[in-house]
Design a protein around this motif. Sequence first.
Motif, PDB file in Angstrom:
ATOM      1  N   VAL A 261       0.838  -1.199   0.000  1.00 33.19           N
ATOM      2  CA  VAL A 261       0.000   0.000   0.000  1.00 33.19           C
ATOM      3  C   VAL A 261       0.876   1.253   0.000  1.00 33.19           C
ATOM      4  CG1 VAL A 261      -1.688   1.338   1.311  1.00 33.19           C
ATOM      5  CG2 VAL A 261      -1.949  -1.139   1.132  1.00 33.19           C
TER       6      VAL A 261
ATOM      7  N   HIS B 168       2.358   1.893  -3.542  1.00 30.32           N
ATOM      8  CA  HIS B 168       1.418   2.478  -4.492  1.00 30.32           C
ATOM      9  C   HIS B 168       0.961   3.877  -4.062  1.00 30.32           C
ATOM     10  CE1 HIS B 168       0.711  -1.853  -5.852  1.00 30.32           C
ATOM     11  NE2 HIS B 168       1.267  -1.213  -6.864  1.00 30.32           N
TER      12      HIS B 168
ATOM     13  N   ILE C 258      -7.207  -6.078   1.892  1.00 29.12           N
ATOM     14  CA  ILE C 258      -6.461  -4.818   1.803  1.00 29.12           C
ATOM     15  C   ILE C 258      -5.703  -4.761   0.485  1.00 29.12           C
ATOM     16  CG2 ILE C 258      -4.559  -3.474   2.794  1.00 29.12           C
ATOM     17  CD1 ILE C 258      -5.422  -4.540   5.549  1.00 29.12           C
ATOM     18  N   TYR C 259      -5.070  -5.872   0.147  1.00 29.87           N
ATOM     19  CA  TYR C 259      -4.263  -5.919  -1.072  1.00 29.87           C
ATOM     20  C   TYR C 259      -5.121  -5.686  -2.322  1.00 29.87           C
ATOM     21  CZ  TYR C 259      -0.980  -7.625  -4.580  1.00 29.87           C
ATOM     22  OH  TYR C 259      -0.170  -7.721  -5.686  1.00 29.87           O
TER      23      TYR C 259
ATOM     24  N   HIS D 199      -7.017  -1.878  -2.222  1.00 27.99           N
ATOM     25  CA  HIS D 199      -6.295  -0.618  -1.997  1.00 27.99           C
ATOM     26  C   HIS D 199      -6.133   0.205  -3.275  1.00 27.99           C
ATOM     27  CE1 HIS D 199      -2.608  -2.635  -3.487  1.00 27.99           C
ATOM     28  NE2 HIS D 199      -2.113  -1.425  -3.618  1.00 27.99           N
TER      29      HIS D 199
ATOM     30  N   LEU E  47      -6.965   4.111  -3.206  1.00 32.39           N
ATOM     31  CA  LEU E  47      -5.988   5.130  -3.601  1.00 32.39           C
ATOM     32  C   LEU E  47      -6.496   5.968  -4.766  1.00 32.39           C
ATOM     33  CD1 LEU E  47      -2.593   3.203  -3.310  1.00 32.39           C
ATOM     34  CD2 LEU E  47      -3.741   4.646  -1.617  1.00 32.39           C
TER      35      LEU E  47
ATOM     36  N   MET F   1      -2.844   5.241   3.558  1.00 31.17           N
ATOM     37  CA  MET F   1      -2.597   3.922   4.141  1.00 31.17           C
ATOM     38  C   MET F   1      -3.686   3.553   5.146  1.00 31.17           C
ATOM     39  SD  MET F   1       1.555   3.923   4.562  1.00 31.17           S
ATOM     40  CE  MET F   1       1.565   2.174   5.004  1.00 31.17           C
TER      41      MET F   1
ATOM     42  N   SER G 115      -6.869   2.804   3.171  1.00 25.80           N
ATOM     43  CA  SER G 115      -6.751   1.504   2.514  1.00 25.80           C
ATOM     44  C   SER G 115      -6.958   0.369   3.505  1.00 25.80           C
ATOM     45  CB  SER G 115      -5.381   1.368   1.846  1.00 25.80           C
ATOM     46  OG  SER G 115      -5.216   2.328   0.807  1.00 25.80           O
ATOM     47  N   SER G 116      -6.428   0.536   4.713  1.00 20.43           N
ATOM     48  CA  SER G 116      -6.594  -0.481   5.749  1.00 20.43           C
ATOM     49  C   SER G 116      -8.055  -0.596   6.169  1.00 20.43           C
ATOM     50  CB  SER G 116      -5.718  -0.153   6.961  1.00 20.43           C
ATOM     51  OG  SER G 116      -4.346  -0.142   6.608  1.00 20.43           O
TER      52      SER G 116
END
Length: 351
Positions: A17, A20, A279-280, A283, A287, A312, A315-316
Amino acid sequence: MLVQLQYTRAIAALLVVYFHAILQLQKLAPDAWLNDYLFGKSGVDLFFVLSGFVMWITTCDKPMSVGDFWWRRIRRIVPLYWAMTLFAATVAFVMPQILKSTQFDVPHILASLFFLPWINPADPEGRMIAPVIVPGWTLNFEMFFYLLFGFCLLLPRQLRLAGLVALIATIFLVCTLVLPDLTVGRFYGDSVIFEFVAGAVLGHLYKAGHRLPITVAGAMALLGFAALLYLDFLEVDLPRFFTIGIPSILIVYAATSVEVRDHRSLHWLQVLGDASYSIYLTHAFTLAGMRMIYPLVMPILQSDVLFVVAMMVASSLIGLASYYLFELPVGRLLASVRFSRGTRPVPARSV
């Protein structure tokens, strides 16, 4: 499952994350000083080693049919990935300006859904081999590894590891020496495929009782992370396995050599590890949304560092929401189906 693996998964997801997020910042604020600190792609190498380790330790001690193994991996990977892929394809069709690295292309979408290496039509140079959700290139490797690992389950236990090494090495050599100009050869001829094998070797060592002393494991973990981040930052022109793959192996070996007794103090990290897959996958969308609100929030934050932190955190949180609202319930629903010794899925109650 070893809790420290979840900690490592969380760190791996946050590294990706961050990587990116910095790429987004470079587009939004080219002069930001934080742009010079671009690293984090090595998070996927940690995922690869962990994947090989987990596949080994979860299959070596109990009988499991090939169909059951594949079904477990499919129900873990496919639902969220397909949902995100179809969502991205819809956005690309309706509002193509939102997702910069995505174009609506039916063959590419189908290849993405079935984990086939394909040139991303959004790449102007026509070189990038990536699915609709660009970070999903790692899942093409994951599913390829699961396919091969499943076949190795047909071998006697004492031959599985050697069979896995021989199979992947053969495919790598064919792709490198015979098919170097084809998309499939370029993709599967990448040295990262050996990170899965290394993880399986670590799993074999773990099940055999090989552990490092706590002091050695601690030193190895610190050295591994320092080397991982430094070599990730430098982007040394060597095969990826040798630059950030080996540090990832050291980190996982160290992590699996220690026993974590106090889980409460790092429970938040375990939760992020549980949700690391969500999350992966999500994200990139988070973003993209943060990129659009950048002009609105920067007068308040007045700091590129804080904006990266906000990306971050967002995204989490979105990943956690995806995990609890989609990944977990869908996984539980699909877990009610099991494979018999054959290949046909049957209801769990009849097994």
